[in-house]
Design an enzyme around this catalytic site. Structure first.
Site, short mmCIF file in Angstrom:
data_model
loop_
_atom_site.label_atom_id
_atom_site.label_comp_id
_atom_site.label_asym_id
_atom_site.label_seq_id
_atom_site.Cartn_x
_atom_site.Cartn_y
_atom_site.Cartn_z
N GLY A 45 0.87 -1.18 0.00
CA GLY A 45 0.00 0.00 0.00
C GLY A 45 0.90 1.22 0.00
O GLY A 45 1.85 1.31 0.79
N GLN A 191 -5.49 -8.84 -2.20
CA GLN A 191 -5.58 -7.79 -1.18
C GLN A 191 -7.04 -7.53 -0.79
O GLN A 191 -7.31 -7.13 0.34
CB GLN A 191 -4.96 -6.48 -1.70
CG GLN A 191 -3.45 -6.50 -1.85
CD GLN A 191 -3.03 -6.84 -3.25
OE1 GLN A 191 -3.72 -7.57 -3.95
NE2 GLN A 191 -1.90 -6.33 -3.67
N ASP A 232 -1.46 4.79 -6.47
CA ASP A 232 -0.03 4.65 -6.16
C ASP A 232 0.77 5.83 -6.68
O ASP A 232 1.84 6.15 -6.17
CB ASP A 232 0.51 3.35 -6.72
CG ASP A 232 -0.01 2.18 -5.90
OD1 ASP A 232 -1.14 1.74 -6.16
OD2 ASP A 232 0.69 1.77 -4.95
N LYS A 243 -3.61 -0.36 -8.55
CA LYS A 243 -3.56 -1.83 -8.67
C LYS A 243 -4.15 -2.31 -9.99
O LYS A 243 -5.20 -1.83 -10.43
CB LYS A 243 -4.30 -2.43 -7.47
CG LYS A 243 -4.40 -3.94 -7.42
CD LYS A 243 -3.05 -4.63 -7.52
CE LYS A 243 -2.03 -4.16 -6.51
NZ LYS A 243 -0.65 -4.58 -6.87
O1 MRU Z 1 0.70 -3.90 -4.58
P1 MRU Z 1 0.08 -3.14 -3.45
O2 MRU Z 1 -0.78 -3.99 -2.56
O3 MRU Z 1 1.09 -2.33 -2.69
O4 MRU Z 1 -0.89 -2.12 -4.19
C1 MRU Z 1 -1.68 -1.25 -3.42
C2 MRU Z 1 -2.60 -0.41 -4.22
O5 MRU Z 1 -2.63 -0.47 -5.42
C3 MRU Z 1 -3.43 0.58 -3.47
O6 MRU Z 1 -4.64 0.80 -4.13
C4 MRU Z 1 -2.68 1.91 -3.36
O7 MRU Z 1 -1.38 1.69 -2.90
C5 MRU Z 1 -3.35 2.86 -2.45
S1 MRU Z 1 -3.27 2.34 -0.76
C6 MRU Z 1 -3.95 3.57 0.20
#
Ligand code: MRU
Length: 343
Positions: A45, A191, A232, A243
């Site tokens: 995240g 997730q 991200d 994601k």
């Molecule tokens: O691969 P991850 O689990 O780190 O990806 C997380 C995401 O894509 C979330 O939507 C993003 O980081 C926002 S978290 C507040």
């Protein structure tokens, strides 16, 4: 619920690869341990990996003091190692550059390490405050009764606390709104099915897990009132990396006339990139696609591609919810305003 804790020179990381079956805390005392936890998605995240990386720098400085080495050199090495863990979430680089700036003026020795520690603690506290503000702004967009579809995990586990997109859902519920959540399972790391579902169960918010491929069918049935996701990295024109699967959701939502919202703190905005095409997209080990929970289900000889993120063009986004307010289209102008400090 928290994903991270700082306890007297140790970074505690709730191992998210084990959730929800087991609540196991990792005790990290070195930069390498933190870097490996980020690479292995034990903490994940965008905001959470930024906070973890900031404490990784503190650990580098503290070990340097113990070993009689120069903090400035240790911080440089820590930043280089942590910056190489995951490329897409800009919060990681934002947090590292904030720590570097403090290191530049902090000098050497125990007091300098303590100053870095205070900065990382401030960064963690601020992330929670920022998320609560995002929640309040975002809740204004949620009708009194809403069936909300979300993707991945954007909650307390993905941040210092409270969450971004899931924080908006939390805030709406705190304001007495009747919210129900469609939880995309979010292949291949689950997730949604593992982490978002876990947070919703703990909050007592009704959540229903669906396979990722079910989302468009629910929209066609009229069972989805709005979609809200996190980010991200947001480029200067409002394009959003999030994601993998987010882009498809945005297309389906637009086709069905359903609002598509993105919630993200300003630490996720990257004004240095003109548009989403310049955002580096992480490609992870194909084995994470070929296996489910560590068990291979693809035939020997089969190959896979694992893109961890995709980019949603700003034209498909109805609002970007930040701690400073809600940005509405035209998003390129609104984001420019935000970056200039006018929002
Ligand atoms: O691969 P991850 O689990 O780190 O990806 C997380 C995401 O894509 C979330 O939507 C993003 O980081 C926002 S978290 C507040």
């Amino acid at each position: 619920m928290r994903a991270l804790g700082w306890n007297d020179g140790e970074l505690l990381i709730l191992d998210q690869t084990r959730l929800p079956l087991e609540e196991r805390w990792l005790h990290c005392r070195t930069v390498e341990e933190v870097a490996e936890a980020i690479e292995g998605m034990r903490v994940r995240g965008a905001p959470a990996i930024g906070v973890a990386a900031a404490f990784g720098v503190v650990l580098g400085a503290q070990r340097a003091v113990e070993q009689g080495r120069r903090i400035s050199a240790a911080v440089g090495e820590a930043v280089a190692r942590l910056a190489a863990t995951r490329p897409t979430a800009v919060n990681l680089f934002w947090a590292l550059s904030r720590m570097e700036k403090v290191a530049e003026v902090a000098g050497e020795g125990r007091e300098a390490a303590a100053r870095l520690e205070r900065e990382a603690e401030a960064l963690m506290r601020e992330d929670e405050q920022v998320n609560r503000r995002i929640g309040r702004w975002g809740a204004e967009l949620i009708p009194q009764r809403a069936r909300i579809l979300t993707h991945c995990n954007t909650g307390a586990l993905a941040t210092a606390a409270y969450g971004t997109a899931l924080g908006v859902i939390r805030a709406a519920r705190e304001e007495g709104k009747e919210v129900e959540v469609w939880v995309d399972e979010t292949r291949p790391f689950f997730q949604g099915a593992r982490l978002t579902a876990y947070e919703l169960v703990q909050e007592g918010i009704k959540g229903t897990i669906i396979t990722d491929s079910t989302a468009a069918a629910l929209m066609a049935k009229g069972w989805v009132d709005l979609v809200i996701v996190g980010a991200d990295r947001v480029a200067a024109n409002g394009d959003v990396a999030n994601k993998i699967g987010t882009y498809g959701l945005a297309i389906a939502a637009r086709y069905h006339g359903i609002p598509f919202y993105v919630a993200a703190p300003t630490s996720t905005f990257d004004g240095s990139l003109a548009d989403g095409r310049a955002i580096p997209i992480e490609e992870r080990n194909p084995n994470e696609v070929l296996q489910v929970a560590g068990v291979r289900m693809a035939p020997p000889g089969a190959s896979a591609l694992h893109l961890a993120f995709d980019v949603t063009p700003h034209s498909l986004i109805d609002a970007l919810i930040t701690e400073k307010g809600v940005l509405r289209p035209p998003l390129p102008d609104a984001v420019q305003g935000l970056l200039r400090g006018e929002t």
